[in-house]
Design a protein around this motif. Structure first.
Motif, PDB file in Angstrom:
ATOM      1  N   THR A  58       0.824  -1.212   0.000  1.00  0.00           N
ATOM      2  CA  THR A  58       0.000   0.000   0.000  1.00  0.00           C
ATOM      3  C   THR A  58       0.859   1.262   0.000  1.00  0.00           C
ATOM      4  O   THR A  58       0.483   2.275  -0.598  1.00  0.00           O
ATOM      5  N   THR A  59       2.020   1.188   0.654  1.00  0.00           N
ATOM      6  CA  THR A  59       2.901   2.363   0.694  1.00  0.00           C
ATOM      7  C   THR A  59       3.401   2.729  -0.700  1.00  0.00           C
ATOM      8  O   THR A  59       3.398   3.909  -1.081  1.00  0.00           O
ATOM      9  N   VAL A  60       3.814   1.729  -1.470  1.00  0.00           N
ATOM     10  CA  VAL A  60       4.293   1.987  -2.838  1.00  0.00           C
ATOM     11  C   VAL A  60       3.168   2.544  -3.701  1.00  0.00           C
ATOM     12  O   VAL A  60       3.355   3.522  -4.445  1.00  0.00           O
ATOM     13  N   LEU A  61       1.986   1.949  -3.601  1.00  0.00           N
ATOM     14  CA  LEU A  61       0.846   2.409  -4.401  1.00  0.00           C
ATOM     15  C   LEU A  61       0.453   3.837  -4.035  1.00  0.00           C
ATOM     16  O   LEU A  61       0.214   4.669  -4.928  1.00  0.00           O
ATOM     17  N   MET A  62       0.400   4.126  -2.751  1.00  0.00           N
ATOM     18  CA  MET A  62      -0.017   5.460  -2.317  1.00  0.00           C
ATOM     19  C   MET A  62       1.061   6.509  -2.586  1.00  0.00           C
ATOM     20  O   MET A  62       0.759   7.669  -2.842  1.00  0.00           O
ATOM     21  N   PHE A  63       2.324   6.107  -2.543  1.00  0.00           N
ATOM     22  CA  PHE A  63       3.392   7.038  -2.910  1.00  0.00           C
ATOM     23  C   PHE A  63       3.215   7.479  -4.363  1.00  0.00           C
ATOM     24  O   PHE A  63       3.297   8.674  -4.683  1.00  0.00           O
ATOM     25  N   GLY A  64       2.970   6.496  -5.247  1.00  0.00           N
ATOM     26  CA  GLY A  64       2.743   6.834  -6.648  1.00  0.00           C
ATOM     27  C   GLY A  64       1.523   7.716  -6.832  1.00  0.00           C
ATOM     28  O   GLY A  64       1.544   8.665  -7.632  1.00  0.00           O
ATOM     29  N   LEU A  65       0.452   7.435  -6.079  1.00  0.00           N
ATOM     30  CA  LEU A  65      -0.751   8.266  -6.164  1.00  0.00           C
ATOM     31  C   LEU A  65      -0.465   9.682  -5.689  1.00  0.00           C
ATOM     32  O   LEU A  65      -0.918  10.659  -6.304  1.00  0.00           O
ATOM     33  N   GLY A  66       0.299   9.812  -4.607  1.00  0.00           N
ATOM     34  CA  GLY A  66       0.629  11.134  -4.095  1.00  0.00           C
ATOM     35  C   GLY A  66       1.432  11.957  -5.081  1.00  0.00           C
ATOM     36  O   GLY A  66       1.161  13.154  -5.287  1.00  0.00           O
ATOM     37  N   VAL A  67       2.417  11.336  -5.711  1.00  0.00           N
ATOM     38  CA  VAL A  67       3.197  12.031  -6.739  1.00  0.00           C
ATOM     39  C   VAL A  67       2.279  12.462  -7.883  1.00  0.00           C
ATOM     40  O   VAL A  67       2.373  13.594  -8.389  1.00  0.00           O
ATOM     41  N   GLY A  68       1.371  11.575  -8.289  1.00  0.00           N
ATOM     42  CA  GLY A  68       0.450  11.898  -9.374  1.00  0.00           C
ATOM     43  C   GLY A  68      -0.466  13.056  -9.025  1.00  0.00           C
ATOM     44  O   GLY A  68      -0.721  13.933  -9.860  1.00  0.00           O
ATOM     45  N   VAL A  69      -0.975  13.093  -7.789  1.00  0.00           N
ATOM     46  CA  VAL A  69      -1.846  14.193  -7.360  1.00  0.00           C
ATOM     47  C   VAL A  69      -1.104  15.520  -7.406  1.00  0.00           C
ATOM     48  O   VAL A  69      -1.633  16.533  -7.869  1.00  0.00           O
ATOM     49  N   GLN A  70       0.146  15.509  -6.937  1.00  0.00           N
ATOM     50  CA  GLN A  70       0.917  16.757  -6.948  1.00  0.00           C
ATOM     51  C   GLN A  70       1.185  17.235  -8.366  1.00  0.00           C
ATOM     52  O   GLN A  70       1.020  18.424  -8.670  1.00  0.00           O
ATOM     53  N   VAL A  71       1.566  16.327  -9.239  1.00  0.00           N
ATOM     54  CA  VAL A  71       1.914  16.700 -10.609  1.00  0.00           C
ATOM     55  C   VAL A  71       0.686  17.163 -11.392  1.00  0.00           C
ATOM     56  O   VAL A  71       0.720  18.180 -12.096  1.00  0.00           O
TER      57      VAL A  71
END
Length: 292
Positions: A68-81
């Protein structure tokens, strides 16, 4: 006295989990000066992911945290970008409130469609297990959650203080213009920092699903508590958020065990108001830019 001590134990163990959630929240503010109203929704989304991994594959929620940490990290980067980077720097502090709230509503909608609005909980074999120590009850789940939160916060501290990326984050927090002149890529740091904040939400979400029932709308109550902790600790101070989380969680547990659970919900806000009347910048807040 027995109820008081039991409340202190319960509050400290729960405070570690809130500290983990709030650390990501205050980290994002420190880097970007963005009040992330989607942090609670990210925690609940991570709880659903942990729930699904447990229900479909039998994967223990603690063991699901790396996934879940890897998936949410990617989601967080996507939200910021996608959502935050296009905002002009001078308008970011105001518009980010609307943007991150919209992201929270989007996540809530996705959860409602994917899992419906029925309350869920992660019921492991040890969910109701507890230890008795000197006549005081210590639940296994809360103890493991507290231990994991300490490990995650320790790793976060090492990342911020012992790595090049951590030094870039701290430089951006203290003086973004000077950091830019020294070669720090502000946009890259912001994207990775937001992803890191989402990753802490992922770790906390798996634990949250073990401790409390949740549904798509659970993030509303959660974000109000997280904002109280972050403001109380001092905007931009991870250490302040950790201490504030333990203070309010312990106080809330004491009120619940000695007075009434109904009054414990107000404890977060009563303590926040009392502290801000004396110290408007929070416990560890500073007048200028905050310090991670």
């Amino acid at each position: 006295m027995h109820a008081l001590i039991q409340g202190v134990i319960l509050g400290i163990l729960t405070g570690g989990v809130y500290a983990l959630m709030a650390s990501g929240q205050t980290l994002i503010f420190g880097i970007m000066k963005v009040v992330n109203l989607a942090q609670g929704a990210l925690v609940i989304l991570a709880a659903y992911l942990a729930y699904q991994l447990f229900a479909s594959f039998g994967l223990d929620p603690f063991l699901a945290i790396p996934v879940t940490t890897v998936l949410m990290f990617g989601l967080g980067v996507g939200v910021q970008v996608v959502f935050l980077r296009p905002l002009h720097r001078e308008d970011r502090s105001e518009l980010s409130l609307l943007v991150t709230f919209a992201v929270a509503l989007l996540i809530e909608g996705v959860i409602s469609v994917g899992w419906t609005t029925t309350r869920r909980s992660i019921n492991t074999a040890y969910a109701n297990a507890s230890w008795t120590l000197f006549s005081y009850q210590i639940t296994v789940v809360r103890f493991l959650a507290f231990a994991l939160s300490l490990v995650a916060l320790g790793l976060l501290a090492l990342l911020l203080n012992r790595t090049r990326f951590g030094r870039a984050i701290r430089a951006t927090v203290q003086n973004p213009d000077a950091a830019l002149l020294l070669g720090v890529e502000a946009q890259r740091v912001s994207a990775l920092g937001f992803g890191l904040g989402a990753a802490t939400a992922a770790a906390a979400g798996s634990i949250y699903g073990l401790l409390y029932p949740f549904n798509a709308g659970s993030h509303y109550d959660l974000i109000s508590r997280l904002l109280s902790i972050v403001v109380l600790g001092g905007l931009g101070s991870v250490g302040g958020a950790v201490i504030a989380a333990v203070i309010v969680s312990t106080s809330s547990a004491i009120v619940a065990t000695t007075i009434s659970p109904a009054w414990s919900e107000m404890t977060f806000f009563v303590i926040l108001i009392a502290v801000l009347l004396v110290r408007p910048q929070g416990i560890f807040g500073v007048s200028g830019r905050g310090a991670i």
